[in-house]
Design a protein around this motif. Sequence first.
Motif, PDB file in Angstrom:
ATOM      1  N   GLU A  11      71.832  -2.522  23.985  1.00 26.82           N
ATOM      2  CA  GLU A  11      71.075  -2.912  25.171  1.00 26.82           C
ATOM      3  C   GLU A  11      69.818  -2.059  25.340  1.00 26.82           C
ATOM      4  N   LYS A  12      69.917  -0.788  24.994  1.00 26.12           N
ATOM      5  CA  LYS A  12      68.748   0.085  25.094  1.00 26.12           C
ATOM      6  C   LYS A  12      67.659  -0.347  24.110  1.00 26.12           C
ATOM      7  N   LEU A  13      68.063  -0.746  22.911  1.00 24.96           N
ATOM      8  CA  LEU A  13      67.094  -1.215  21.924  1.00 24.96           C
ATOM      9  C   LEU A  13      66.452  -2.529  22.367  1.00 24.96           C
ATOM     10  N   ILE A  14      67.243  -3.387  23.011  1.00 22.43           N
ATOM     11  CA  ILE A  14      66.706  -4.650  23.536  1.00 22.43           C
ATOM     12  C   ILE A  14      65.662  -4.372  24.612  1.00 22.43           C
ATOM     13  N   GLU A  15      65.954  -3.438  25.496  1.00 21.95           N
ATOM     14  CA  GLU A  15      65.018  -3.079  26.562  1.00 21.95           C
ATOM     15  C   GLU A  15      63.719  -2.508  26.001  1.00 21.95           C
ATOM     16  N   ARG A  16      63.830  -1.732  24.923  1.00 16.97           N
ATOM     17  CA  ARG A  16      62.637  -1.123  24.323  1.00 16.97           C
ATOM     18  C   ARG A  16      61.777  -2.138  23.585  1.00 16.97           C
ATOM     19  N   ALA A  17      62.373  -3.275  23.204  1.00 18.28           N
ATOM     20  CA  ALA A  17      61.638  -4.242  22.383  1.00 18.28           C
ATOM     21  C   ALA A  17      60.574  -4.991  23.170  1.00 18.28           C
ATOM     22  N   PHE A  30      56.311   1.151  17.800  1.00 18.45           N
ATOM     23  CA  PHE A  30      56.991   0.069  17.081  1.00 18.45           C
ATOM     24  C   PHE A  30      57.747   0.612  15.871  1.00 18.45           C
ATOM     25  N   GLU A  31      57.084   1.458  15.100  1.00 20.10           N
ATOM     26  CA  GLU A  31      57.715   1.998  13.898  1.00 20.10           C
ATOM     27  C   GLU A  31      58.960   2.805  14.258  1.00 20.10           C
ATOM     28  N   LYS A  32      58.900   3.565  15.335  1.00 22.33           N
ATOM     29  CA  LYS A  32      60.067   4.343  15.754  1.00 22.33           C
ATOM     30  C   LYS A  32      61.192   3.425  16.224  1.00 22.33           C
ATOM     31  N   TRP A  33      60.837   2.399  17.016  1.00 25.27           N
ATOM     32  CA  TRP A  33      61.861   1.450  17.476  1.00 25.27           C
ATOM     33  C   TRP A  33      62.537   0.759  16.287  1.00 25.27           C
ATOM     34  N   LYS A  34      61.745   0.353  15.324  1.00 27.33           N
ATOM     35  CA  LYS A  34      62.290  -0.341  14.156  1.00 27.33           C
ATOM     36  C   LYS A  34      63.246   0.562  13.376  1.00 27.33           C
ATOM     37  N   ARG A  35      62.854   1.817  13.180  1.00 26.33           N
ATOM     38  CA  ARG A  35      63.716   2.760  12.465  1.00 26.33           C
ATOM     39  C   ARG A  35      64.972   3.076  13.279  1.00 26.33           C
ATOM     40  N   THR A  37      66.437   1.209  15.381  1.00 27.17           N
ATOM     41  CA  THR A  37      67.304   0.030  15.355  1.00 27.17           C
ATOM     42  C   THR A  37      68.081  -0.046  14.051  1.00 27.17           C
ATOM     43  N   ALA A  38      67.411   0.192  12.929  1.00 26.02           N
ATOM     44  CA  ALA A  38      68.080   0.143  11.629  1.00 26.02           C
ATOM     45  C   ALA A  38      69.192   1.189  11.553  1.00 26.02           C
ATOM     46  N   ILE A  39      68.924   2.390  12.046  1.00 27.08           N
ATOM     47  CA  ILE A  39      69.928   3.459  12.025  1.00 27.08           C
ATOM     48  C   ILE A  39      71.108   3.102  12.921  1.00 27.08           C
ATOM     49  N   THR A  40      70.821   2.543  14.104  1.00 27.30           N
ATOM     50  CA  THR A  40      71.888   2.170  15.028  1.00 27.30           C
ATOM     51  C   THR A  40      72.780   1.085  14.430  1.00 27.30           C
ATOM     52  N   LYS A  47      76.625   0.361   6.679  1.00 29.64           N
ATOM     53  CA  LYS A  47      75.420   0.274   5.849  1.00 29.64           C
ATOM     54  C   LYS A  47      75.375  -0.976   4.983  1.00 29.64           C
ATOM     55  N   ASP A  48      76.545  -1.547   4.671  1.00 27.91           N
ATOM     56  CA  ASP A  48      76.589  -2.724   3.805  1.00 27.91           C
ATOM     57  C   ASP A  48      76.824  -4.012   4.590  1.00 27.91           C
ATOM     58  N   SER A  49      76.605  -3.981   5.892  1.00 25.69           N
ATOM     59  CA  SER A  49      76.918  -5.131   6.735  1.00 25.69           C
ATOM     60  C   SER A  49      75.864  -6.226   6.616  1.00 25.69           C
ATOM     61  N   ASN A  50      76.292  -7.455   6.924  1.00 27.33           N
ATOM     62  CA  ASN A  50      75.349  -8.561   7.014  1.00 27.33           C
ATOM     63  C   ASN A  50      74.361  -8.342   8.146  1.00 27.33           C
ATOM     64  N   HIS A  51      74.786  -7.650   9.187  1.00 25.00           N
ATOM     65  CA  HIS A  51      73.900  -7.368  10.321  1.00 25.00           C
ATOM     66  C   HIS A  51      72.649  -6.618   9.845  1.00 25.00           C
ATOM     67  N   LYS A  52      72.866  -5.622   8.993  1.00 23.00           N
ATOM     68  CA  LYS A  52      71.729  -4.840   8.505  1.00 23.00           C
ATOM     69  C   LYS A  52      70.825  -5.685   7.620  1.00 23.00           C
ATOM     70  N   ARG A  53      71.432  -6.488   6.734  1.00 24.65           N
ATOM     71  CA  ARG A  53      70.629  -7.320   5.834  1.00 24.65           C
ATOM     72  C   ARG A  53      69.812  -8.341   6.620  1.00 24.65           C
TER      73      ARG A  53
END
Length: 262
Positions: A11-17, A30-35, A37-40, A47-53
């Motif tokens: 939800e925090k990432l959604i609010e930041r978007a 933007f670059e920080k939000w994107k990174r 989000t990927a880490i979260t 790391k191998d999830s479909n969500h990440k891909r």
Amino acid sequence: MEKSKAIKKLEKLIERAEPLKNSHRFEPDFEKWKRDTAITIDHIFGKDSNHKREFSKIGYSLLYATNNTTNSERQAAYEKGISSATIMLQSMRDEVQEFWSETESDEESSMSANTIVELIINRFHQVARQLRHRYNNRATLDIDDEYDVQDLFHALLKLYFDDVRPEEYTPSYAGAASRTDFLLKKEQVIIELKKSRKTLRAKEVGEQLIIDSQRYQAHPDCKRIICFVYDPEGLIANPKGIENDLSKEMNGIPVSVFIRPE
């Protein structure tokens, strides 16, 4: 990760978007939000999830641009990417809300098991080489075949896991039963090991892993399958291609394939 904590992070990432749409393309926020989000997503789903891909496939710029492409068109593509990412994060949040249990132990245990097993895989060759260098040339373990790989891997698993079950039988699949190399009972992870040889190369490895993965899914304790192919002589051509082709979700069971050393 605990269910409530995962929901709050998403939800925090959604609010930041949303405010990012009002900024220029590819600013530091933007670059920080994107990174972030990927880490979260890594920590929540693995790391191998479909969500990440799926998240990594989102584009924030035009696929094609010419000298006549306007800044407004570029900005529109950027904003469309932010909107797509927001919708995907909302879907992830709803998935956690609807399908995750309130307890954190199973999810955290599974995630930590994946990380530990991957660490063992990545360092397996270093350990095997170190074993050859003993004081006064004393006898050691040479990794000549799959049984040697299993013995050493079993010992390394015992460093981290209390309940490691070798040669666990799986229920019959397509008229044939099989045995896993290892089952991490508590973590519900099945591990399959192979060693490359002149008669077991890329094609044969791929075919065997597909068949084994289908059989292992019938095991009641199978929530993830990890396949490790030890290839010290480099007999397997295009190992990354095989990893990418076979590391995917099969019938709801994530399958991860590693060919090492790299």
